[in-house]
Design an enzyme around this catalytic site. Structure first.
Site, PDB file in Angstrom:
ATOM      1  CE  LYS A  13      -2.339   0.637   3.752  1.00  0.00           C
ATOM      2  NZ  LYS A  13      -1.996   1.935   4.381  1.00  0.00           N
ATOM      3  NE  ARG A  87      -3.436   3.990  12.063  1.00  0.00           N
ATOM      4  CZ  ARG A  87      -2.603   3.296  11.311  1.00  0.00           C
ATOM      5  NH1 ARG A  87      -2.883   2.055  10.986  1.00  0.00           N
ATOM      6  NH2 ARG A  87      -1.469   3.821  10.902  1.00  0.00           N
ATOM      7  NE  ARG A 126       9.481  -8.058   4.499  1.00  0.00           N
ATOM      8  CZ  ARG A 126       8.485  -7.182   4.446  1.00  0.00           C
ATOM      9  NH1 ARG A 126       8.079  -6.685   3.295  1.00  0.00           N
ATOM     10  NH2 ARG A 126       7.869  -6.807   5.548  1.00  0.00           N
ATOM     11  NE  ARG A 159      12.532  -5.934   7.990  1.00  0.00           N
ATOM     12  CZ  ARG A 159      12.392  -5.206   6.879  1.00  0.00           C
ATOM     13  NH1 ARG A 159      13.157  -4.160   6.674  1.00  0.00           N
ATOM     14  NH2 ARG A 159      11.495  -5.518   5.979  1.00  0.00           N
ATOM     15  NE  ARG A 170       2.477  -4.450  11.493  1.00  0.00           N
ATOM     16  CZ  ARG A 170       3.249  -4.214  10.417  1.00  0.00           C
ATOM     17  NH1 ARG A 170       4.332  -4.922  10.218  1.00  0.00           N
ATOM     18  NH2 ARG A 170       2.930  -3.275   9.570  1.00  0.00           N
TER      19      ARG A 170
END
Ligand SMILES: [Zn+2]
Length: 219
Positions: A13, A87, A126, A159, A170
């Site tokens: 996004k 949000r 990742r 990470r 999340r």
């Protein structure tokens, strides 16, 4: 044209919002920067905002409304983009009211959709290299060894934000907060769902298609 950008973390996004700002002249509403700028201006509103921030409290929705209206009044662009806001449903309603107060209306709520399992797989694979700092994906974009930048093998790590536990949490929070917003815009006939499981240029093309824009142009 006024648009809202919606999409889960990892959907690309931010990248797509940046392309709309750079290539199509969209003004970007960023609540965090606007609040900081208001504090720095030393205005009465700024002092009130600072009192909340300094106590570690959330800035109340009424003040977010003031900031939103000020931004809309002062923005001379005919293209405005909200990203990272609203949000939740309360903020979505606030945005609609703020726009209506200025005789404006939202045109599109763009929702970048990626299947949850695909998204999780993308993020948990990742890796970042400690040496060359590049971001790789173990499945779709593994590093060349030795690394073209350092001449040595890349030293990859994950990470913490990309771990299944942290990212999964999340994602769940995002979905719980966003589901009511999606329904809110769907009922208004403004929701445009875009399949975001594709390369960046392809997703950009789909967005331009929805917005009726030509590439590298303001048409
Ligand atoms: Zn490397």
């Amino acid at each position: 044209m006024i648009i809202v950008f919606l999409g889960p973390p990892g959907s690309g996004k931010g990248t797509q919002a940046g392309i709309l700002a750079r290539e199509h002249g969209f003004r970007h509403f960023d609540a965090g920067s606007l609040l900081r700028a208001e504090v720095e201006s030393g205005s009465e509103l700024g002092e009130e905002i600072a009192s909340y921030i300094n106590q570690g409290r959330l800035v109340p929705i009424r003040i977010i409304g003031e900031i939103t209206k000020k931004f809309l009044r002062e923005t001379q662009s005919d293209r405005t983009m909200f990203d990272g806001f609203p949000r939740n449903l309360e903020q979505a309603a606030l945005l609609s009211e703020s726009l209506a107060a200025l005789n404006q209306d939202l045109d599109h709520a763009l929702y970048l959709h990626i299947d949850e399992d695909d998204l999780l797989a993308r993020i948990v694979n990742r890796r970042v290299c400690r040496s060359c700092k590049r971001i790789y994906n173990l499945v779709s974009n593994p590093p060349q060894q030795p690394c073209s930048a350092t001449g040595e093998d890349c030293d990859l790590y994950q990470r913490e934000d990309d771990s299944e536990e942290v990212f999964g949490r999340r994602l769940r929070i995002y979905q719980e907060e966003t589901a009511p917003i999606l329904r809110f815009y769907e009922e208004q006939g403004k929701l445009r769902t875009i399949d975001a499981d594709a390369d960046i240029p392809d997703v950009s093309e789909r967005i331009r298609g929805v917005l009726g824009m030509a590439r590298n142009g303001k048409a």
